[in-house]
Enzyme design. Structure first.
Site, PDB file in Angstrom:
ATOM      1  N   ALA A 340     -75.642  64.057  42.432  1.00 54.56           N
ATOM      2  CA  ALA A 340     -76.393  65.057  41.863  1.00 54.56           C
ATOM      3  C   ALA A 340     -76.911  64.636  40.359  1.00 54.56           C
ATOM      4  O   ALA A 340     -77.691  65.165  39.958  1.00 54.56           O
ATOM      5  CB  ALA A 340     -75.537  66.184  41.755  1.00 54.56           C
ATOM      6  N   TRP A 343     -79.658  62.270  40.650  1.00 55.94           N
ATOM      7  CA  TRP A 343     -80.904  62.867  41.160  1.00 55.94           C
ATOM      8  C   TRP A 343     -81.589  63.574  39.913  1.00 55.94           C
ATOM      9  O   TRP A 343     -82.844  63.471  39.559  1.00 55.94           O
ATOM     10  CB  TRP A 343     -80.592  64.175  42.293  1.00 55.94           C
ATOM     11  CG  TRP A 343     -81.595  64.798  42.760  1.00 55.94           C
ATOM     12  CD1 TRP A 343     -82.496  64.473  43.782  1.00 55.94           C
ATOM     13  CD2 TRP A 343     -82.073  66.081  42.164  1.00 55.94           C
ATOM     14  NE1 TRP A 343     -83.434  65.393  44.078  1.00 55.94           N
ATOM     15  CE2 TRP A 343     -83.537  66.341  42.874  1.00 55.94           C
ATOM     16  CE3 TRP A 343     -81.751  66.941  41.123  1.00 55.94           C
ATOM     17  CZ2 TRP A 343     -84.145  67.637  42.812  1.00 55.94           C
ATOM     18  CZ3 TRP A 343     -82.503  68.223  41.012  1.00 55.94           C
ATOM     19  CH2 TRP A 343     -83.771  68.323  41.802  1.00 55.94           C
ATOM     20  N   HIS A 344     -80.720  64.274  39.137  1.00 56.12           N
ATOM     21  CA  HIS A 344     -81.411  64.960  37.847  1.00 56.12           C
ATOM     22  C   HIS A 344     -82.025  64.078  37.009  1.00 56.12           C
ATOM     23  O   HIS A 344     -83.031  64.570  36.155  1.00 56.12           O
ATOM     24  CB  HIS A 344     -80.230  65.718  36.994  1.00 56.12           C
ATOM     25  CG  HIS A 344     -80.210  67.178  37.687  1.00 56.12           C
ATOM     26  ND1 HIS A 344     -78.989  67.352  38.863  1.00 56.12           N
ATOM     27  CD2 HIS A 344     -80.663  68.260  37.600  1.00 56.12           C
ATOM     28  CE1 HIS A 344     -78.940  68.365  39.108  1.00 56.12           C
ATOM     29  NE2 HIS A 344     -80.169  69.292  38.554  1.00 56.12           N
ATOM     30  N   GLY A 345     -81.577  62.834  36.852  1.00 56.10           N
ATOM     31  CA  GLY A 345     -82.089  62.087  35.902  1.00 56.10           C
ATOM     32  C   GLY A 345     -81.501  60.739  35.649  1.00 56.10           C
ATOM     33  O   GLY A 345     -80.612  60.413  36.250  1.00 56.10           O
ATOM     34  N   PHE A 494     -87.330  66.316  36.570  1.00 54.52           N
ATOM     35  CA  PHE A 494     -86.452  65.892  37.412  1.00 54.52           C
ATOM     36  C   PHE A 494     -87.078  65.372  38.633  1.00 54.52           C
ATOM     37  O   PHE A 494     -88.126  65.548  38.966  1.00 54.52           O
ATOM     38  CB  PHE A 494     -85.246  66.972  37.648  1.00 54.52           C
ATOM     39  CG  PHE A 494     -84.607  67.401  36.505  1.00 54.52           C
ATOM     40  CD1 PHE A 494     -84.075  68.768  36.261  1.00 54.52           C
ATOM     41  CD2 PHE A 494     -84.344  66.530  35.426  1.00 54.52           C
ATOM     42  CE1 PHE A 494     -83.490  69.261  35.162  1.00 54.52           C
ATOM     43  CE2 PHE A 494     -83.769  67.110  34.278  1.00 54.52           C
ATOM     44  CZ  PHE A 494     -83.191  68.310  33.970  1.00 54.52           C
TER      45      PHE A 494
END
Lengths: 494, 318
Positions: A340, A343-345, A494
Site C-alpha cells: 500500500a 502504491w502511494h508513492g 499517486f
C-alpha cells in the site's frame, strides 16, 4: 475555481462545459450508442491532460482484454498461470516504468556515489501518466477475477475499454471491479429523479469538501511542512498533522464524491470509497472505511493470497501465546501495507507509513488475541467509551499522516519527537485550530451525524428544510470561503 | 446509500432555500459592506469624489494608489507647501483602494473619471513595489465586484483576464459582491473568531515563501521578465484625455531597486516620473512598517515632493 490546473480537473471551470456536452450527447444518443459516446468522451477527457497518455491507457485495455479471453478459453492450469503472469508483467511493468523509474535510478545513483562510483549527468525525467496507479489496478482485478473463475470475460472490447477509461473514476478512482461495473456497461441504464438528486448531493458535497476544507487547509499544511522542523513547536506539528488529516480526507473524498455524483447522472453506481473513516475505533475498522476501493483490492488480491500461502505452510503451533494463524496474519498484513505504501508513492516516507500501519494492524490483532488469554471480555473493553477509542485512533492515524506528508523520514522523525516533547503554544497553533474549527468543524459534524445514522455519505434522511439549510450552507461556504488559489487534487500524484 | 422520500415540491423548496440564503447574504453584505470594511466605504465614495473633482476649478489633483498613498501623502502639507511656493493648490483628493495595483487603478480611472468626464488635471500615483505597476494576474472577482463594468468586458477579456477561470471570476464577482469581497470577508471572520489569526497567517505565509521552489525546472519569472503593458495603457489613458500623470516611487525603510522597464513604459505613455525612494531626513522612525510611512514621515515626504511636483501642478492649472 481555477481553469489552470492541468487537464480537466473536476474543480477546473473547463471541465463543466465538457461534462455538459457529454451529458447532452449521452442522453440524446440512441441507447446503443451511449457507451460509444462515453468512451470517446473519456478519451477526450484523458487527452486533456496529455494526449500521449492515451497510449499508456490503451496498453492494459488491449492486453488485459486479450489475456482474460485467452485464460477463459484454456483449462490447462499451467497455461492459465502463465497468462496471468504475462498480464502482471505487462501491467506492473508499465506501472513500474513510469512510476518508480525515477526513484530507483536516484537510489542507485546515490548508492554509487557513496561508493565512489557516481555517474555524472542528469537523470532521465519520466512523466507519470495521471491515474496510472488507479486504472492499472482496476484492469488487473478483471484478469484476476477471470482467472479465479469469478466472472466470464467480456467479448466486447469497447465495453472493456469503457470499464478502464470511464472518465469520472479514471484519474483518482474509485478502483472499480469489472464484475460489478461491466454489467452496468452492458445493461440498460436508467436515471430517475432520485439519481439526479443524489448525484447533485454528491457533487455539491465533493466541491465543498475540496474547495473549502481541503484547499483551505493547504496553505497551513504547506507552511508547517515547509518550515524547519527543528524550529517548530510540538503543538505546531500536531496542528499540521490534524490539518493534513482534514486536507487529505476532504481532497480525496471530494474527488470521489464528485465522481459518484457524475456517475449517477450517467446511470452508473460507483462504489463508495469512504465511510466516515475518522469515526473508526480501531485500525482494522479504519481500513474498512478509508479508501475502500484500494483496501478491498489489496485484501482480495494481496492479503488473502499471502495469508492463504502462509497458513498452508504452517502446522498448528503456538508462539508467544498466539496461534500461528495470528502470525500468518501479521506477516500478510505487514507485507500488504508495505505494498500500500509503495502504491502511494516512491519515497521512503510512504514505505515507512505503510510499515507503521502494518504494525498498528498487527498490534490490534495481537491485542485481540491476548484479550482472550488475559480474560478481558468484550463487555469490559466496551467500557472504554467509544469516543475515547475514536479519538485515540484518530491521533494514531494522524501520526501516520505526519510520516506520509513529510518530505523525508528525517523530517517526520523530528516532527514526531517534537509532538511528544514540546508543547509550546504559538499563534500558528491558535490560527490553525481556529481555521480547522471554522472550515472542517461543520463538515466533521455532518459526518458524525451521518455515521450515527449509518448512512455512509448518501443523501441524508433529514427534512427538506434541514437539507435546504445544509445545501445553502455549503453553497455559501463555496462562494465565500473557497480558497483564492485552488490546489491540484492530492491523489493525482499517486 | 439512501434517498429520502420526497414529494415533487421538495426539490423546489430546497432550491428556494438555497437561493434565498445566497440572496440574503448578498443583500446584507451590500447593505452593510461599508461598515464591514473601510475600504468598501472608500470605494463606494469614489463616484462622489469624481463628481466633486469634475465640478471644481483647476488645478484638480488626484492622488491615486493603495494604502501607501493613503498613509504616505499628507494633503495639508501638500496644500501649504504649494501655497508657500505661490502656487494655487486647487482641489486635491485621494483615491486609495487597499491592496490595489495598476490594472485595478486603470479601470477605476476609466469607469469613474473618464466616463464621468471628471479626469483630473494631474494624477499623482505612488508605488512602493514593482508588483504595483507590473503586469500581474488580475483578480477577476475583485475587479468584477469593485472596479470593472460589463462594458469593460471586451478590453478586460482581451488584455487582462486570460482564461475561462479568470473571466468567470470576473462575471461571478460582478454579480455577487460576497464573491468579489470574499478575501475581506475571510479576514473579518478570521479576525473575529480566530485568536492570533493575522500573526499566525503571516508566519505560515512566511514559511511558504521561504520554501525552495520545487526542483522541476519551473521557476518564478525573474525581474528581467516583468512586463508593463498595463502601465503603458494606464499612462496613455491620461495622455488621451489631456491629463498629466506623475508616477512617484515612494520610500521604504530598506530601499529597493527600480526596474528600468518602469521608466520605459511611462515614457512610452507620456507620463512623468519622480524617484522618491531615498529622501534625505527620512529614517526608520518615520515608517510604520516595511512599506507605510507614519504621520511624521508622510509630512516629511510630502514636503520633499512638493517642490519636485510643483511644475506639474502649474502646467495642470493652464
Amino acid at each position: 475555481m481555477d481553469g489552470n490546473i492541468g487537464g480537466w480537473s473536476f474543480t477546473s471551470l473547463t471541465f463543466w462545459p465538457f461534462l455538459g456536452l457529454v451529458l447532452v450527447a449521452y442522453w440524446l444518443a440512441p441507447s446503443r450508442c451511449r457507451n460509444g459516446v462515453l468512451l470517446i468522451g473519456s478519451y477526450v477527457f484523458y487527452a486533456s491532460w496529455d494526449w500521449r497518455f492515451l497510449a499508456v491507457l490503451l496498453v492494459p485495455t488491449v492486453s488485459d482484454f486479450s489475456v482474460a479471453r485467452a485464460i477463459a478459453k484454456s483449462d490447462d492450469a499451467r497455461r492459465r498461470r502463465g497468462l496471468l503472469g504475462l498480464s502482471l508483467l505487462i501491467d506492473l511493468g508499465v506501472l513500474g516504468f513510469f512510476k518508480y523509474n525515477d526513484f530507483f535510478i536516484a537510489q542507485i545513483a546515490r548508492a554509487l556515489e557513496r561508493w565512489g562510483l557516481g555517474f555524472s549527468g542528469p537523470a532521465p525525467r519520466i512523466f507519470v501518466p495521471i491515474g496510472i496507479s488507479f486504472f492499472t489496478l482496476s484492469s488487473l482485478s478483471y484478469v484476476f477475477d477471470v482467472y479465479r473463475r469469478k466472472m466470464e470475460p467480456t467479448r466486447r472490447l469497447p465495453d472493456y475499454a469503457l470499464f478502464v477509461a470511464f472518465f469520472p473514476k479514471l484519474i483518482a478512482g474509485p478502483i472499480e471491479r469489472a464484475r460489478t461495473f461491466l454489467p452496468q456497461i452492458a445493461g440498460e441504464r436508467r436515471v430517475g429523479w432520485s439519481d439526479l438528486r443524489e448525484g447533485g448531493w454528491f457533487v455539491l458535497q465533493g466541491l465543498f469538501a475540496k474547495l473549502v476544507v481541503a484547499d483551505g487547509m493547504a496553505q497551513l499544511v504547506n507552511g508547517i511542512y515547509a518550515a524547519d522542523p527543528a524550529l517548530l513547536s510540538g503543538l505546531e506539528c500536531w496542528t499540521g498533522a490534524y490539518a493534513y488529516a482534514f486536507q487529505l480526507y476532504c481532497d480525496f473524498w471530494g474527488y470521489s464524491a464528485i465522481a459518484l455524483g457524475i456517475s449517477r447522472w450517467l446511470g452508473f453506481r460507483l462504489m463508495l470509497n469512504f465511510r466516515t473513516p475518522y469515526f473508526s475505533r480501531n485500525p482494522s475498522e479504519f481500513w474498512s472505511r478509508w479508501h475502500i476501493s484500494l483496501s478491498s483490492w489489496l485484501r482480495d488480491y494481496v492479503f488473502l493470497p499471502l495469508d492463504y500461502l502462509m497458513l498452508r505452510r504452517q502446522g498448528v503451533r503456538t508462539w508467544l501465546g498466539l496461534r500461528e494463524d495470528y502470525w500468518a496474519y501479521f506477516g500478510s498484513v505487514f507485507a500488504t501495507m508495505l505494498v500500500a505504501g509503495l502504491w502511494h508513492g516512491t519515497g521512503w516516507t510512504f514505505m515507512v507509513w505503510g510499515a507503521y500501519f502494518g504494525l498498528l494492524l498487527c498490534f490490534h490483532r495481537a491485542f485481540l488475541g491476548y484479550r482472550k488469554l488475559l480474560g478481558l471480555s468484550r463487555s469490559r473493553l466496551r467500557r472504554i467509551s467509544g469516543p475515547v477509542r475514536t479519538l485515540a485512533l484518530f491521533n494514531l492515524v494522524c501520526v501516520g499522516w505526519v510520516i506520509f506528508r513529510a518530505g523525508s523520514v528525517g523530517q517526520a522523525a523530528t516532527m514526531l519527537t517534537k509532538m511528544l516533547t514540546d508543547f509550546r503554544m504559538t499563534s500558528v497553533v491558535t490560527y490553525g485550530l481556529g481555521l480547522m474549527g471554522i472550515l472542517a468543524g461543520p463538515f466533521l459534524f455532518l459526518e458524525y451525524a451521518l455515521s450515527r445514522r449509518d448512512e455512509g455519505t448518501g443523501l441524508p434522511r433529514f427534512s427538506w428544510a434541514m437539507r435546504g439549510a445544509i445545501y445553502a450552507y455549503m453553497v455559501l461556504m463555496i462562494i465565500v470561503f473557497s480558497a483564492v488559489r485552488q490546489n491540484e487534487f492530492i491523489y493525482f500524484r499517486f | 446509500m439512501s434517498s429520502s422520500t420526497s414529494g415533487s415540491k421538495e426539490p423546489i423548496r430546497i432550491v428556494l432555500i438555497m437561493v434565498l440564503a445566497v440572496s440574503a447574504c448578498e443583500g446584507v453584505v451590500r447593505l452593510i459592506g461599508g461598515s464591514l470594511s473601510l475600504n468598501i466605504r472608500h470605494i463606494r465614495a469614489i463616484p462622489a469624489i469624481a463628481t466633486e473633482l469634475a465640478g471644481s476649478p483647476k488645478p484638480r489633483t488626484l492622488f491615486l494608489g493603495a494604502s501607501q498613498i493613503r498613509l504616505g501623502i499628507d494633503l495639508e502639507a501638500w496644500r501649504t507647501g504649494l501655497a508657500s511656493l505661490g502656487i494655487e493648490p486647487g482641489t486635491v483628493r485621494k483615491v486609495v483602494p487597499d491592496d490595489s495595483w495598476v490594472s485595478e487603478w486603470y479601470y477605476v480611472v476609466l469607469n469613474q473619471f473618464v466616463e464621468r468626464r471628471a479626469v483630473p488635471d494631474l494624477a499623482v500615483v505612488g508605488f512602493t513595489s514593482t508588483d504595483h505597476v507590473s503586469d500581474r494576474k488580475v483578480r477577476g472577482g475583485r475587479s468584477g465586484a469593485f472596479y470593472g463594468k460589463t462594458g469593460n468586458i471586451p478590453e478586460l477579456f482581451s488584455q487582462d483576464l486570460h482564461g475561462l477561470a479568470e473571466q468567470a471570476d470576473f462575471l461571478i464577482g460582478h454579480a455577487l459582491l460576497i464573491y468579489g469581497f470574499r478575501d475581506t470577508l475571510q479576514k473579518r471572520v478570521g479576525d473575529y473568531f480566530i485568536p492570533g489569526y493575522r500573526r499566525g497567517a503571516r508566519q505560515v505565509n512566511a514559511w511558504v515563501r521561504a520554501a525552495p521552489a520545487e526542483a522541476d525546472g519551473t521557476e518564478a519569472p525573474g525581474r528581467s521578465e516583468r512586463t508593463y503593458g498595463c502601465l503603458s495603457r494606464f499612462a496613455r489613458l491620461f495622455r488621451d484625455h489631456d491629463a498629466d500623470l506623475l508616477m512617484v516611487a515612494l520610500p521604504t525603510p530598506t530601499g529597493r531597486e527600480l526596474d528600468p522597464g518602469i521608466r520605459e513604459a511611462l515614457e512610452s505613455g507620456g507620463a512623468a516620473f519622480i524617484d522618491g525612494r531615498v529622501v534625505p531626513g527620512l529614517g526608520p522612525e518615520d515608517f510604520l512598517d516595511n512599506v507605510h510611512l507614519n504621520e511624521r514621515g508622510a509630512e516629511k515626504f510630502t514636503k520633499w515632493l512638493v517642490p519636485r511636483a510643483a511644475r506639474f501642478v502649474v502646467e495642470a492649472s493652464r
